[in-house]
Motif scaffolding. Structure first.
Motif, mmCIF file in Angstrom:
data_model
loop_
_atom_site.group_PDB
_atom_site.id
_atom_site.type_symbol
_atom_site.label_atom_id
_atom_site.label_comp_id
_atom_site.label_asym_id
_atom_site.label_seq_id
_atom_site.Cartn_x
_atom_site.Cartn_y
_atom_site.Cartn_z
ATOM 1 N N LEU A 1 -23.423 22.212 9.075
ATOM 2 C CA LEU A 1 -23.734 23.329 8.187
ATOM 3 C C LEU A 1 -25.222 23.652 8.110
ATOM 4 C CD1 LEU A 1 -21.340 22.313 5.283
ATOM 5 C CD2 LEU A 1 -20.911 23.980 7.082
ATOM 6 N N THR A 2 -26.070 22.669 8.320
ATOM 7 C CA THR A 2 -27.503 22.885 8.109
ATOM 8 C C THR A 2 -28.315 23.040 9.388
ATOM 9 O OG1 THR A 2 -27.922 20.502 8.059
ATOM 10 C CG2 THR A 2 -27.437 21.586 5.949
ATOM 11 N N GLY A 3 -27.843 22.495 10.492
ATOM 12 C CA GLY A 3 -28.645 22.431 11.711
ATOM 13 C C GLY A 3 -29.040 23.767 12.294
ATOM 14 N N GLY A 4 -28.098 24.701 12.340
ATOM 15 C CA GLY A 4 -28.395 26.004 12.927
ATOM 16 C C GLY A 4 -29.444 26.770 12.154
ATOM 17 N N LEU A 5 -29.318 26.757 10.837
ATOM 18 C CA LEU A 5 -30.299 27.480 10.013
ATOM 19 C C LEU A 5 -31.659 26.809 10.042
ATOM 20 C CD1 LEU A 5 -28.161 28.541 6.932
ATOM 21 C CD2 LEU A 5 -29.072 29.987 8.732
ATOM 22 N N THR A 6 -31.671 25.479 10.054
ATOM 23 C CA THR A 6 -32.940 24.768 10.112
ATOM 24 C C THR A 6 -33.675 25.075 11.411
ATOM 25 O OG1 THR A 6 -32.024 23.003 8.758
ATOM 26 C CG2 THR A 6 -34.009 22.496 9.991
ATOM 27 N N ALA A 7 -32.939 25.077 12.517
ATOM 28 C CA ALA A 7 -33.560 25.327 13.819
ATOM 29 C C ALA A 7 -34.089 26.750 13.939
ATOM 30 C CB ALA A 7 -32.553 25.055 14.933
ATOM 31 N N ALA A 8 -33.399 27.693 13.337
ATOM 32 C CA ALA A 8 -33.764 29.106 13.472
ATOM 33 C C ALA A 8 -34.546 29.636 12.275
ATOM 34 C CB ALA A 8 -32.498 29.934 13.686
ATOM 35 N N ASP B 1 -27.918 13.641 10.681
ATOM 36 C CA ASP B 1 -27.329 13.655 9.340
ATOM 37 C C ASP B 1 -25.816 13.503 9.313
ATOM 38 O OD1 ASP B 1 -29.917 14.142 8.377
ATOM 39 O OD2 ASP B 1 -29.648 16.314 8.566
ATOM 40 N N GLY B 2 -25.188 13.493 10.452
ATOM 41 C CA GLY B 2 -23.732 13.392 10.488
ATOM 42 C C GLY B 2 -23.076 14.747 10.276
ATOM 43 N N PHE B 3 -21.915 14.715 9.647
ATOM 44 C CA PHE B 3 -21.081 15.914 9.495
ATOM 45 C C PHE B 3 -21.805 17.059 8.790
ATOM 46 C CE2 PHE B 3 -17.760 18.441 7.399
ATOM 47 C CZ PHE B 3 -16.984 18.767 8.503
ATOM 48 N N SER B 4 -22.648 16.772 7.822
ATOM 49 C CA SER B 4 -23.348 17.848 7.095
ATOM 50 C C SER B 4 -24.295 18.634 7.997
ATOM 51 C CB SER B 4 -24.103 17.298 5.887
ATOM 52 O OG SER B 4 -25.154 16.452 6.308
ATOM 53 N N GLY B 5 -24.691 18.047 9.125
ATOM 54 C CA GLY B 5 -25.557 18.735 10.068
ATOM 55 C C GLY B 5 -24.915 19.960 10.684
ATOM 56 N N GLY C 1 -30.485 33.231 23.879
ATOM 57 C CA GLY C 1 -31.444 32.180 23.527
ATOM 58 C C GLY C 1 -31.377 31.822 22.054
ATOM 59 N N PHE C 2 -31.126 32.813 21.200
ATOM 60 C CA PHE C 2 -30.962 32.540 19.768
ATOM 61 C C PHE C 2 -29.715 31.694 19.546
ATOM 62 C CE2 PHE C 2 -29.354 33.865 15.537
ATOM 63 C CZ PHE C 2 -30.392 33.347 14.771
ATOM 64 N N GLY C 3 -28.632 32.029 20.231
ATOM 65 C CA GLY C 3 -27.416 31.224 20.135
ATOM 66 C C GLY C 3 -27.647 29.807 20.628
ATOM 67 N N TYR C 4 -28.381 29.686 21.731
ATOM 68 C CA TYR C 4 -28.722 28.367 22.265
ATOM 69 C C TYR C 4 -29.530 27.574 21.247
ATOM 70 C CZ TYR C 4 -31.461 25.018 24.985
ATOM 71 O OH TYR C 4 -32.095 23.894 25.433
ATOM 72 N N LEU C 5 -30.499 28.209 20.607
ATOM 73 C CA LEU C 5 -31.318 27.554 19.594
ATOM 74 C C LEU C 5 -30.449 27.028 18.455
ATOM 75 C CD1 LEU C 5 -34.142 26.937 18.332
ATOM 76 C CD2 LEU C 5 -34.025 29.218 17.323
ATOM 77 N N ILE C 6 -29.502 27.828 18.016
ATOM 78 C CA ILE C 6 -28.599 27.406 16.940
ATOM 79 C C ILE C 6 -27.792 26.182 17.378
ATOM 80 C CG2 ILE C 6 -26.549 28.077 15.616
ATOM 81 C CD1 ILE C 6 -27.730 30.920 15.544
ATOM 82 N N SER C 7 -27.247 26.211 18.589
ATOM 83 C CA SER C 7 -26.440 25.079 19.054
ATOM 84 C C SER C 7 -27.275 23.806 19.161
ATOM 85 C CB SER C 7 -25.770 25.403 20.391
ATOM 86 O OG SER C 7 -26.720 25.451 21.432
ATOM 87 N N GLN C 8 -28.511 23.933 19.630
ATOM 88 C CA GLN C 8 -29.378 22.762 19.729
ATOM 89 C C GLN C 8 -29.701 22.215 18.341
ATOM 90 O OE1 GLN C 8 -28.522 22.530 22.991
ATOM 91 N NE2 GLN C 8 -30.321 21.253 22.935
ATOM 92 N N GLY C 9 -29.940 23.100 17.377
ATOM 93 C CA GLY C 9 -30.219 22.662 16.009
ATOM 94 C C GLY C 9 -29.040 21.919 15.399
ATOM 95 N N VAL C 10 -27.831 22.420 15.656
ATOM 96 C CA VAL C 10 -26.637 21.758 15.140
ATOM 97 C C VAL C 10 -26.473 20.387 15.790
ATOM 98 C CG1 VAL C 10 -24.116 21.848 15.054
ATOM 99 C CG2 VAL C 10 -25.452 23.872 14.481
ATOM 100 N N LYS C 11 -26.671 20.300 17.102
ATOM 101 C CA LYS C 11 -26.562 19.011 17.797
ATOM 102 C C LYS C 11 -27.512 17.980 17.199
ATOM 103 C CE LYS C 11 -25.279 20.185 22.551
ATOM 104 N NZ LYS C 11 -25.796 20.244 23.924
ATOM 105 N N GLU C 12 -28.769 18.375 17.032
ATOM 106 C CA GLU C 12 -29.774 17.452 16.491
ATOM 107 C C GLU C 12 -29.455 17.054 15.059
ATOM 108 O OE1 GLU C 12 -33.626 19.222 17.005
ATOM 109 O OE2 GLU C 12 -33.367 19.383 19.175
ATOM 110 N N ALA C 13 -29.017 18.013 14.246
ATOM 111 C CA ALA C 13 -28.714 17.714 12.852
ATOM 112 C C ALA C 13 -27.484 16.821 12.720
ATOM 113 C CB ALA C 13 -28.517 19.008 12.068
ATOM 114 N N VAL C 14 -26.499 17.007 13.579
ATOM 115 C CA VAL C 14 -25.316 16.142 13.542
ATOM 116 C C VAL C 14 -25.701 14.718 13.942
ATOM 117 C CG1 VAL C 14 -23.106 15.678 14.682
ATOM 118 C CG2 VAL C 14 -23.612 17.966 13.843
ATOM 119 N N ASP C 15 -26.551 14.588 14.949
ATOM 120 C CA ASP C 15 -27.017 13.257 15.348
ATOM 121 C C ASP C 15 -27.788 12.569 14.226
ATOM 122 O OD1 ASP C 15 -25.865 13.568 17.836
ATOM 123 O OD2 ASP C 15 -27.746 14.129 18.841
#
Length: 123
Positions: free
Chosen positions: A92-99, A86-90, A70-84
């Motif tokens: 690097l930031t999406g997983g940490l922001t989500a978790a 912020d683009g490419f920089s997401g 579930g933690f891994g899933y949370l990271i992947s969802q955060g990266v998906k949302e951040a890429v949508d």
């Protein structure tokens, strides 16, 4: 009454299966618990990124989001949302922001335990 209990039963069974699988890996292989835990996180990231984990989360609720997968899933969802957003920089930031909430809680509770508990060397 059964409709009220069913989500709890699903969560218990799915979470229990994750735990049972990890215990079998510990007992039957030479994998260390740390490697198994990391493997669970990686499986959660991959399954979340591929969209495979979402139906399990909808079915089992906390039984699928609480274990390390579930933690891994949370990271992947955060990266998906951040890429949508912020683009490419997401990437690097999406997983940490989500978790961030869970990571912060783990750090604070770890710090508190280190203040109130004294460690002892193994003998």
């Amino acid at each position: 009454m059964m409709e009220t209990l069913l989500p709890y039963i699903r969560a218990f069974v799915v979470g229990g299966l994750f735990c049972a699988a990890a215990q079998i890996l510990i007992d039957r292989t030479k994998l260390t618990p740390a490697r198994i835990l990391v493997g669970y996180v990686v499986i959660g990231v991959i399954a979340g990124g591929l969209g495979i984990y979402e139906p399990l989360v909808e079915y089992a609720g906390c039984g699928a989001t609480t274990p390390l997968t579930g933690f891994g899933y949370l990271i992947s969802q955060g990266v998906k949302e951040a890429v949508d957003k912020d683009g490419f920089s997401g990437i690097l930031t999406g997983g940490l922001t989500a978790a961030a909430g869970g990571i912060t809680a783990a750090l604070i509770f770890g710090l508190l335990m280190s203040i109130f508990a004294k460690s002892k060397p193994k003998r």
